[in-house]
Design a protein around this motif. Structure first.
Motif, short mmCIF file in Angstrom:
data_model
loop_
_atom_site.label_atom_id
_atom_site.label_comp_id
_atom_site.label_asym_id
_atom_site.label_seq_id
_atom_site.Cartn_x
_atom_site.Cartn_y
_atom_site.Cartn_z
N LYS A 196 -30.76 -33.73 149.89
CA LYS A 196 -30.23 -35.09 149.99
C LYS A 196 -28.71 -35.07 150.06
O LYS A 196 -28.09 -35.84 150.80
N THR A 197 -28.10 -34.18 149.29
CA THR A 197 -26.65 -34.06 149.32
C THR A 197 -26.17 -33.54 150.67
O THR A 197 -25.20 -34.04 151.24
N ILE A 198 -26.85 -32.54 151.17
CA ILE A 198 -26.45 -31.92 152.44
C ILE A 198 -26.62 -32.89 153.61
O ILE A 198 -25.80 -32.91 154.53
N THR A 199 -27.67 -33.69 153.58
CA THR A 199 -27.96 -34.63 154.69
C THR A 199 -27.48 -36.04 154.37
O THR A 199 -28.08 -37.02 154.81
N LYS A 200 -26.39 -36.15 153.62
CA LYS A 200 -25.86 -37.47 153.27
C LYS A 200 -25.58 -38.28 154.54
O LYS A 200 -24.96 -37.80 155.48
N GLY A 201 -26.06 -39.51 154.55
CA GLY A 201 -25.88 -40.36 155.72
C GLY A 201 -27.10 -40.41 156.62
O GLY A 201 -27.14 -41.19 157.57
N TRP A 202 -28.12 -39.57 156.33
CA TRP A 202 -29.35 -39.59 157.15
C TRP A 202 -30.22 -40.73 156.67
O TRP A 202 -30.77 -40.68 155.56
N GLU A 203 -30.39 -41.75 157.47
CA GLU A 203 -31.09 -42.95 157.03
C GLU A 203 -32.61 -42.76 156.90
O GLU A 203 -33.29 -43.61 156.34
N TYR A 204 -33.15 -41.64 157.43
CA TYR A 204 -34.59 -41.42 157.34
C TYR A 204 -34.95 -40.44 156.20
O TYR A 204 -36.07 -39.95 156.16
N PHE A 205 -33.99 -40.19 155.31
CA PHE A 205 -34.26 -39.20 154.27
C PHE A 205 -35.42 -39.62 153.38
O PHE A 205 -36.31 -38.80 153.07
#
Length: 599
Positions: A507-516
């Protein structure tokens, strides 16, 4: 007394049919507007008298709206309208409707709005060969008439077909062509290409001086959504537009509500429904910035655009002017900003570098068309506004605030202060991000840092995973996978794949991914399996074989997929390290490696 006056007013006879008062009353009533622009009333009378009209007038003066919007406005006024373009024809077919058939029958259709490309389509040509259909056509109205002279580009072929249309319709059909960019010398040439006969049409010309003032960017770092000026940014390609959106997203603090939805893309790949909803959200203030392609350069009518930015140097000034004309269409103040490479600035002959780069830049400057070169090199007596009007053969009256770059003495000082504020903002933001991310991203040593070959393989594997996942969850086939899995998310994972051992880290690495929230767990499972396989390959390369490593890869459910998507160099390296025969055929390499682990 008032009651008697009101009664007398009701008893007044209506204006005579075809009179100016009758036309004014009719248009205000049907168009639901309090007043008409004088030129609108004037040329409505001309059209009613069956006179052709060629009109040159500035953008934003009420001469045009988008195809879909025209149809919606006409329908709202009680007129049956059809919008015919590739999107509407396709969507209607899904509903078992044939728009071409509806248009051919006539029925209650009063207005048909279509893109130039559709005029040259096979179905339209069939209609034009029908005498019954041709007899139904009473008026032909064409916007952006200057495109008849465009030698290339997406609209060139379509507008050339419009010139042929004149000869297929009855001579009684009235033609109206409007444009915002035509010099006094070129306007008659354009009219002739549309089949207008010299002296037999109304040649109307109004000032092309728009109310938009060239200015410099003066924006403070954002504290809330209202700080973001309603802006349209033009990018030449969809990929460039996505990069711009990605960059701007990073400028918006996460504390602002709906921070990830304030900037949206608008291009030809989006469905008409998506584009229509996006324009509505922009007009309502829910979306603050639209990053668009040239799809929005012509007829894009959103009233509350306060700023237009172009990010690429245009070949023709008319193209740049069309884009700037998207701002201030509600008659309120607006501004325009044009980015260009540094070499467009004029240099004194004795200051031109003697290097090859300096000579190349001077050659490119020499090839710039006027007034592009003049516009980007304003001086007090010939500013940006002067250059624009000079292009259209119009005189310019200098004003105190005529042009931001040269007529605002405080512009440079204020902009330098704004730049300093942004630099300080970025420094604080970077420090805060580093402080926040450092303690949370720790590795337990489960995964290795990937080699370049493994990184390339992982990129291919994630790309395939994202397309498969998007095919399952997308709501429309037209929406590209980049909406679901942006390139910056892929890049972040490739940089820190060895840290993707749990959901918090991912979650930290993909910050900004709205489909997380929807797909994060699935992605994590995929990455863990893949990284486990990579670990096994790495162990084999390092230790030249080992039962433990072999077992780890053997039990991996994605072993064959891992090998299949790995690059040939890494497969060859693995074969050499473990005594397998090397082949140039990837399938042979995969089979030998699978046999190696099966033994």
């Amino acid at each position: 007394m008032d009651e008697f006056d009101a009664f007398d007013a009701l008893c007044e006879p209506p204006p005579a049919v075809d009179s100016r008062e009758w036309m004014d009353t009719l248009l205000k009533s049907r168009c639901k507007v309090p007043r008409m622009w004088p030129f609108q009333l004037e040329h409505s009378m001309d059209i009613n008298k069956k006179k052709d009209v060629f009109c040159v007038i500035a953008t934003g003066m009420g001469k045009t709206v988008l195809v879909e919007q025209q149809a919606e406005v006409a329908t709202a006024r009680g007129l049956r309208a059809l919008a015919i373009n590739e999107d509407t024809v396709r969507e209607a077919a899904l509903e078992k409707r044939d728009l071409w058939l509806e248009l051919m029958r006539g029925d209650d259709v009063r207005v048909a709005i279509m893109t130039p490309q559709m005029v040259k389509s096979k179905r339209m040509q069939q209609l034009l060969n029908s005498r019954d259909f041709v007899a139904l056509v009473r008026w032909v109205s064409i916007d952006e008439g200057q495109l008849i002279e465009q030698k290339d580009g997406v609209f060139a072929a379509g507008y050339l077909s419009l010139s042929i249309l004149r000869f297929k319709l009855n001579s009684s059909a009235v033609w109206i062509v409007v444009t915002a960019t035509a010099t006094k010398a070129r306007a008659p040439v354009m009219a002739k290409k549309f089949g207008f006969k010299p002296g037999a049409y109304i040649d109307a010309r109004y000032s092309t001086q728009s109310q938009i003032h060239p200015t410099l960017l003066r924006t403070r770092p954002y504290r809330n959504a209202e700080d973001i000026v309603p802006t349209v940014i033009f990018a030449k390609t969809i990929e460039r537009g996505f990069s711009i959106m990605d960059y701007l997203d990073k400028l918006i603090p996460s504390t602002i509500p709906d921070a990830g939805f304030l900037i949206k893309l608008y291009n030809g790949l989006m469905t008409s429904t998506y584009r229509r909803n996006l324009k509505s959200d922009f007009a309502a203030g829910k979306v603050r910035v639209m990053v668009v392609t040239d799809t929005a350069a012509y007829g894009f009518d959103v009233p509350n655009v306060r700023r237009v930015i172009t990010t690429d140097l245009e070949d023709y000034f008319e193209e740049m002017e069309q884009k700037f004309g998207r701002a201030g269409r509600d008659r309120q103040p607006a501004e325009m900003i044009a980015f260009a490479p540094s070499w467009v600035r004029n240099l004194a002959p004795d200051t031109i570098p003697s290097t090859k780069a300096g000579r190349d830049e001077e050659e490119k400057r020499a090839k710039l068309r006027e007034p592009i070169r003049s516009w980007f090199n304003p001086v007090p007596h010939f500013c940006c506004r002067h250059a624009a009007l000079h292009c259209n053969s119009e005189a310019c009256t200098l004003q105190p605030d005529c042009c931001g770059p040269v007529h605002d003495p405080n512009a440079s000082r204020i902009d330098l202060l704004r730049v300093a504020e942004w630099k300080e903002h970025f420094s604080r933001l970077q420090a805060a991000e580093e402080l926040a991310s450092t303690p949370r991203l720790r590795t337990d040593g489960a995964f290795i840092v990937l080699t370049q070959h493994m990184r390339t393989s992982l990129s291919h594997m994630i790309d395939r995973w994202s397309h498969q996942m998007w095919a399952r969850i997308r709501t429309s086939r037209e929406l590209p996978c980049s909406i679901f899995f942006p390139p910056f998310i892929l890049q972040a994972i490739l940089d820190k794949a060895h840290l993707c051992m749990d959901l918090d880290n991912l979650k930290t690495i993909t910050k900004g991914w709205e489909y997380f929230d929807e797909c994060g767990a699935t992605l994590l499972k995929f990455l863990v399996e893949t990284m486990t396989g990579f670990d096994a390959i790495f162990d084999e390369l390092a230790e030249s074989g080992g039962s433990d490593a072999g077992e780890r890869l053997k039990i991996s459910p994605d072993a064959r997929t891992l090998f299949r998507l790995a690059t040939i160099p890494i497969l060859k390296a693995f074969c050499r390290a473990n005594g397998c025969k090397v082949s140039r055929n990837k399938e042979d390499l995969i089979e030998r490696l699978m046999l190696y682990f099966a033994r």
